[in-house]
Scaffold this motif. Sequence first.
Motif, PDB file in Angstrom:
ATOM      1  N   LYS A 173       0.833  -1.194   0.000  1.00 54.13           N
ATOM      2  CA  LYS A 173       0.000   0.000   0.000  1.00 54.13           C
ATOM      3  C   LYS A 173       0.869   1.245   0.000  1.00 54.13           C
ATOM      4  CE  LYS A 173      -1.556   1.385   3.837  1.00 54.13           C
ATOM      5  NZ  LYS A 173      -2.217   1.661   5.132  1.00 54.13           N
ATOM      6  N   LYS A 174       0.258   2.373  -0.226  1.00 50.29           N
ATOM      7  CA  LYS A 174       0.963   3.653  -0.148  1.00 50.29           C
ATOM      8  C   LYS A 174       0.679   4.282   1.209  1.00 50.29           C
ATOM      9  CE  LYS A 174       1.225   4.942  -5.018  1.00 50.29           C
ATOM     10  NZ  LYS A 174       2.699   5.001  -5.030  1.00 50.29           N
ATOM     11  N   GLY A 175       1.713   4.866   1.784  1.00 51.49           N
ATOM     12  CA  GLY A 175       1.539   5.517   3.068  1.00 51.49           C
ATOM     13  C   GLY A 175       1.432   4.512   4.204  1.00 51.49           C
ATOM     14  N   CYS A 176       1.187   5.044   5.400  1.00 54.55           N
ATOM     15  CA  CYS A 176       1.114   4.217   6.602  1.00 54.55           C
ATOM     16  C   CYS A 176      -0.117   4.630   7.418  1.00 54.55           C
ATOM     17  CB  CYS A 176       2.365   4.390   7.461  1.00 54.55           C
ATOM     18  SG  CYS A 176       3.916   3.906   6.642  1.00 54.55           S
ATOM     19  N   ASP A 177      -0.746   3.660   8.077  1.00 62.65           N
ATOM     20  CA  ASP A 177      -1.921   3.906   8.905  1.00 62.65           C
ATOM     21  C   ASP A 177      -1.802   3.153  10.225  1.00 62.65           C
ATOM     22  OD1 ASP A 177      -3.670   5.470   7.010  1.00 62.65           O
ATOM     23  OD2 ASP A 177      -3.386   3.649   5.808  1.00 62.65           O
ATOM     24  N   LYS A 178      -2.636   3.550  11.173  1.00 64.19           N
ATOM     25  CA  LYS A 178      -2.654   2.889  12.468  1.00 64.19           C
ATOM     26  C   LYS A 178      -2.972   1.402  12.275  1.00 64.19           C
ATOM     27  CE  LYS A 178      -4.956   3.115  17.008  1.00 64.19           C
ATOM     28  NZ  LYS A 178      -5.305   1.670  17.059  1.00 64.19           N
ATOM     29  N   GLY A 179      -2.235   0.566  12.964  1.00 64.11           N
ATOM     30  CA  GLY A 179      -2.454  -0.872  12.877  1.00 64.11           C
ATOM     31  C   GLY A 179      -1.623  -1.553  11.803  1.00 64.11           C
ATOM     32  N   ASP A 180      -1.002  -0.794  10.912  1.00 67.44           N
ATOM     33  CA  ASP A 180      -0.170  -1.407   9.874  1.00 67.44           C
ATOM     34  C   ASP A 180       1.036  -2.121  10.513  1.00 67.44           C
ATOM     35  OD1 ASP A 180      -1.797  -0.470   7.897  1.00 67.44           O
ATOM     36  OD2 ASP A 180      -0.416   1.070   7.150  1.00 67.44           O
ATOM     37  N   GLN A 181       1.464  -3.187   9.849  1.00 68.87           N
ATOM     38  CA  GLN A 181       2.714  -3.834  10.216  1.00 68.87           C
ATOM     39  C   GLN A 181       3.809  -3.381   9.249  1.00 68.87           C
ATOM     40  OE1 GLN A 181       0.844  -8.090  11.117  1.00 68.87           O
ATOM     41  NE2 GLN A 181       2.864  -7.876  12.090  1.00 68.87           N
TER      42      GLN A 181
END
Length: 295
Positions: A173-181
Amino acid sequence: MASRLKIVGGIVLIAAAVALGVGLWVGTETDQIGRASRFSQREVTTSFPTFSSMPSLSPSVSPAPTLRPSSSPSALPSVSPSNEPSSNPSSFPTKAPTIAPTVSPAPTKSPTISPTEAPSAPPIPNNYSFRMKLYWKKGYFWQEETFEREWCIECTECSALTASGNGDGCSRKKGCDKGDQLWLQKCEKNGNNALFEIMDRDNKRGDMFQIKNTNLCVERVDARYIALERCNRDETRQRWLNFRARETPFSWTPLENGVEPRCVTQHHHPKAKEVLYVESCKLAHHYTTGFWEAY
C-alpha cells in the motif's frame, strides 16, 4: 824436634798465603782505579767521579714487558663500599604526626551497583529523517548471493498480526496507517519506503520511531509482533534502544527485554514481503540479519 819443625813450616805456609792474597787484592784494586781514570778522561762531567770500587746505588731493573695488553683492570674493584653507612640517622623523626590525617578509615559512601548515569546517546541532526535498511556487508551470503539487494522497510496492511516469511494475508500500500505492520521491500529513494524520524530521544528510556508527518510510532504490541500505534511518550513498548544515525549499523532492540535479548528482524535470509517481528538476537545475528542502519 820434629814437632817444632812442623809448626814452623805451617806458620811459613800461612804467611805466604796471606802475602799472596794481599798482592792479588792490591793488583785488582790498582787495575780498577786505572780503568776508572781512563774512562773519566773521555767524559766531561759536572761532578767529580767517585773512586769507590762499588756503585753508590744498585741499578734499577725494570720488569719485562707483557706480550699483550691486559684486558682486565690493574686492580680488582672493592666488593664492599669504601665508606660504611652511618648507623644512626642525623636526626630522629617525631613520634607522632603534627596533623591528623584527613582520610577516614571507612569509605564515605558504598559503591553504586549500576552506573550513575546512562551513556549519552549519539546526537542526531535537526530535522533528521531516514529510511530503515537491513545492514549488509561484504561476506554476507543472503539467498546464496554475494552482492547486496538493499532491503528497506515499508508499511503493509495485514488481515491479522503475523510474522509471515512470504507476506501471507498482507498487501502492499501507499503511506502508513494505524495498525499497519512493517515488511521488507526493495529500497527506493522516491518510492514507497517508510520515512522515519526519532521522537523524544532519551538516554535512559530509549527512542521512539515515528513515521514522518504522522502521529504513528512503532510499538511492540505483544511478545513477538510489532505494528504502528498512536505515539505515546509514556508507553514503554514504543521505546527502542541502540539507534545510530548516518548509516552506522545498530541492533534494533526493545527497551522491555527478557532474559534473552530480542531484536527486530525477519524470517531467515531477506527477501521481499517478509514481515518484521521481534526475535532472539542470537538467532538474528546467526543469519546475519540482526543489524539495521539509517539510510
